[in-house]
Design a protein around this motif. Structure first.
Motif, PDB file in Angstrom:
ATOM      1  N   TYR A   6      35.827   5.572  36.487  1.00  0.00           N
ATOM      2  CA  TYR A   6      36.288   6.959  36.407  1.00  0.00           C
ATOM      3  C   TYR A   6      35.187   7.892  36.917  1.00  0.00           C
ATOM      4  O   TYR A   6      34.155   8.055  36.270  1.00  0.00           O
ATOM      5  CB  TYR A   6      36.670   7.320  34.975  1.00  0.00           C
ATOM      6  N   THR A  59      40.143  21.673  34.858  1.00  0.00           N
ATOM      7  CA  THR A  59      41.551  21.790  35.239  1.00  0.00           C
ATOM      8  C   THR A  59      42.219  22.961  34.520  1.00  0.00           C
ATOM      9  O   THR A  59      42.942  23.762  35.136  1.00  0.00           O
ATOM     10  CB  THR A  59      42.299  20.490  34.921  1.00  0.00           C
ATOM     11  N   ALA A 115      49.868  15.801  30.148  1.00  0.00           N
ATOM     12  CA  ALA A 115      49.854  15.294  31.518  1.00  0.00           C
ATOM     13  C   ALA A 115      48.446  14.855  31.935  1.00  0.00           C
ATOM     14  O   ALA A 115      48.282  13.828  32.605  1.00  0.00           O
ATOM     15  CB  ALA A 115      50.379  16.373  32.464  1.00  0.00           C
ATOM     16  N   LEU A 116      47.432  15.624  31.543  1.00  0.00           N
ATOM     17  CA  LEU A 116      46.052  15.246  31.863  1.00  0.00           C
ATOM     18  C   LEU A 116      45.664  13.951  31.162  1.00  0.00           C
ATOM     19  O   LEU A 116      44.971  13.101  31.734  1.00  0.00           O
ATOM     20  CB  LEU A 116      45.101  16.368  31.456  1.00  0.00           C
ATOM     21  N   GLU A 151      47.124  11.133  33.089  1.00  0.00           N
ATOM     22  CA  GLU A 151      46.426  10.935  34.360  1.00  0.00           C
ATOM     23  C   GLU A 151      45.081  10.237  34.145  1.00  0.00           C
ATOM     24  O   GLU A 151      44.775   9.233  34.799  1.00  0.00           O
ATOM     25  CB  GLU A 151      46.215  12.289  35.024  1.00  0.00           C
ATOM     26  N   GLY A 177      45.090   6.600  33.085  1.00  0.00           N
ATOM     27  CA  GLY A 177      45.330   5.580  34.097  1.00  0.00           C
ATOM     28  C   GLY A 177      44.083   4.776  34.421  1.00  0.00           C
ATOM     29  O   GLY A 177      44.178   3.702  35.032  1.00  0.00           O
TER      30      GLY A 177
END
Length: 273
Positions: free
Chosen positions: A114, A140, A161-162, A165, A168
């Motif tokens: 990451y 963000t 949503a973050l 993401e 992942g």
């Protein structure tokens, strides 16, 4: 796996009982010995205690256990290092300012490979994947909402949503708070309990300690405690489903449909159910 502990209340409350059991997981009842930290919101300020030593050997932890700091929102973390050296700058929880508020963040999990592009405003001080994720979230949000925080339901959806993401890249359990609400995201393992009247006795799993909450509460008190695994063995804890983001306010999860158009800040923001 690191250990997370959060508390969200409707009246300022101390976390001494829960922290007594939580502290034991830093080297006594579990293997997490790579540092620990705890942060308390008090009004618009924060008290932050960090120590790269194991929590079971930390004089700072003993201070916290004996110092009944009362807060509406608390975040604590015991570290099992997967990224970064064992030192103070890599110790959770991390704190930054956004929209004129302090934000606290602690992460449990391992984000592999990451490496987000560094933002202009928020950059990590240490070398953990956790702090990189925290800075990415705040960068963000700052870009998306430059004029201030959106309604809590919209912020919840942006964070959900973050979380998906960033998740992942690996396991992304986290606690996040600005002192008004506490967000809890479960990727693999996280539980919570709501304590409210009628109160009962509770017994810690990691220490032979019992408390009768009738003796230390009032009938209107309500407290939510969130932990990686339940801290007591005689209460019913709710398991948070993987992939779920919960928003806690005033000691309970908030129903997002009731907050869709309400401002984020008190006193006009939506109450919890």
């Amino acid at each position: 796996m690191c250990q997370l502990l959060g508390m969200n209340c409707n009246v300022p409350t101390d976390i001494c009982f829960s922290f007594t059991g939580f502290q034991a997981r830093g080297g006594l009842t579990d293997i997490h010995q790579d540092g620990w930290g705890i942060a308390f919101f008090e009004g618009r300020g924060c008290r932050v205690f960090l120590d790269p030593r194991p929590s079971t050997d930390s004089p700072v932890a003993e201070l916290v256990r004996s110092y009944a700091i009362r807060s509406l929102n608390v975040i604590a973390h015991i570290r099992k290092a997967t990224h970064g050296d064992i030192n103070l700058e890599n110790t959770h929880p991390f704190m930054r300012e956004l929209w004129g508020q302090y934000w606290l963040f602690a992460h449990n999990g391992d984000l592999k490979d990451y490496a987000p592009t560094p933002g202009k405003r928020f950059r990590p001080v240490g070398s953990t994947d956790s702090e990189r994720a925290f800075c990415q979230i705040l960068n963000t949000l700052a870009l998306r909402y430059p004029d201030g925080p959106p309604p809590v339901a919209e912020l919840h959806e942006s964070l959900r949503a973050l979380a998906a993401e960033i998740g992942g890249f690996g396991e992304f359990n986290f606690l996040l708070s600005n002192g008004e609400v506490l967000f809890a995201h479960c990727a693999s393992r996280l539980s919570y309990i709501i304590r409210q009247a009628p109160f009962a006795e509770a017994h810690l799993t990691d220490q032979d300690v019992t408390i009768d909450f009738n003796q230390v509460t009032t009938p209107r008190d309500r407290v939510a405690v969130i932990a990686t695994t339940p801290l007591t063995d005689n209460e019913r804890w709710e398991t948070i489903a993987p992939g779920t983001l919960l928003t806690f306010r005033d000691g309970a999860p908030v129903e997002m449909q009731n907050c869709a158009t309400r401002p984020f800040f008190r006193p006009t923001s939506c109450p919890s159910p």
